[in-house]
Design an enzyme around this catalytic site. Sequence first.
Site, PDB file in Angstrom:
ATOM      1  N   CYS A   1     -29.547  32.028   7.220  1.00 17.28           N
ATOM      2  CA  CYS A   1     -28.382  31.343   7.805  1.00 17.28           C
ATOM      3  C   CYS A   1     -27.194  31.566   6.879  1.00 17.28           C
ATOM      4  O   CYS A   1     -26.863  32.706   6.573  1.00 17.28           O
ATOM      5  CB  CYS A   1     -28.685  29.861   8.052  1.00 17.28           C
ATOM      6  SG  CYS A   1     -29.158  28.927   6.582  1.00 17.28           S
TER       7      CYS A   1
ATOM      8  N   ARG B   1     -30.575  25.800   7.222  1.00 16.19           N
ATOM      9  CA  ARG B   1     -30.868  25.968   8.649  1.00 16.19           C
ATOM     10  C   ARG B   1     -32.008  26.960   8.855  1.00 16.19           C
ATOM     11  O   ARG B   1     -32.835  26.797   9.751  1.00 16.19           O
ATOM     12  CB  ARG B   1     -29.608  26.429   9.397  1.00 16.19           C
ATOM     13  CG  ARG B   1     -28.551  25.366   9.552  1.00 16.19           C
ATOM     14  CD  ARG B   1     -27.298  25.907  10.243  1.00 16.19           C
ATOM     15  NE  ARG B   1     -26.507  26.758   9.371  1.00 16.19           N
ATOM     16  CZ  ARG B   1     -25.426  27.443   9.756  1.00 16.19           C
ATOM     17  NH1 ARG B   1     -25.025  27.391  11.023  1.00 16.19           N
ATOM     18  NH2 ARG B   1     -24.752  28.184   8.900  1.00 16.19           N
TER      19      ARG B   1
END
Length: 293
Positions: A245, A250
């Site tokens: 990410c 994430r």
Amino acid sequence: MSAVETVPIARTQNPLVDLEFAREHLDDPKVRLIEVDVDTSAYDTGHLPGAAAFNWTTQLTDPVKRDLVSREELETLLRSAGIDDDTLIVLYGDNNNWFAAWAYWQLRYHGLDNVRLLDGGRKKVEASGLPLTTDLPTQPAGTIRLNGSPREELRAYRDQVLEAIGQDGKAFVDVRSPEEFRGELAAPAHLPQEAAQRKGHIPGAANVPWSSAVAEDGTFKPAAELAELYSAKGLAPEQDIVAYCRIGERSSHTWFVLHELLRYPNVRNYDGSWTEYGSLVGAPIETGQGAQS
């Protein structure tokens, strides 16, 4: 990515626990709830009774160099939360478990198997009517030891990433927003747009935003839906997959889905992610929709 000769990772029976489990084990001395939030002040507004807080900015990252916190400091942190070798660690947090998943990946990387994620995170907790308190937990220091070596098969580094581009059997999943993937934004829209020197994505990467795996209430979608979500973008269990990410949190969430929920055997989290890759001199970059998106 070169193959890593390791003993197979011990699998948790179920990497998730639900709210009923949390409710039943609030007073269990062998279960330690840990809250890890994007907004590090959220814990102070109310948390599950007995839950400790880990600050991702000051306690789970090295204070000087760009890296994870050292193994020794992580062990000290776990002990400060009253964790022993036989304690079940249950992580939860805000933003549908963004940094809780990152902490989970870190603990698995350092060899721990007795760790779970609370499905739905803080969002589900707040909506459920579970008791919240502002009282800080009090417990004796724990005695946990981080033995052995890190599980390097769970982590990707920049040289491995560069070597894997365009190779058969290798795949990348970019879990950022479509705008970040296409090179229109440098960070999520609600965050300051500081980041790498260049925008875009790793050539050949599939774009499957991390939030696609989460239902409206913050829990993970059913396994069949998750499997279809990734297979529709050309990602398959037999591939060596790297998730990335912007800074690695994430992508930890997507790593959790692929490796822990769907049981894809070879999935790594590239925690250097785009803030590292997008500043590498000479690294290939694509912009726009990309072939796998």
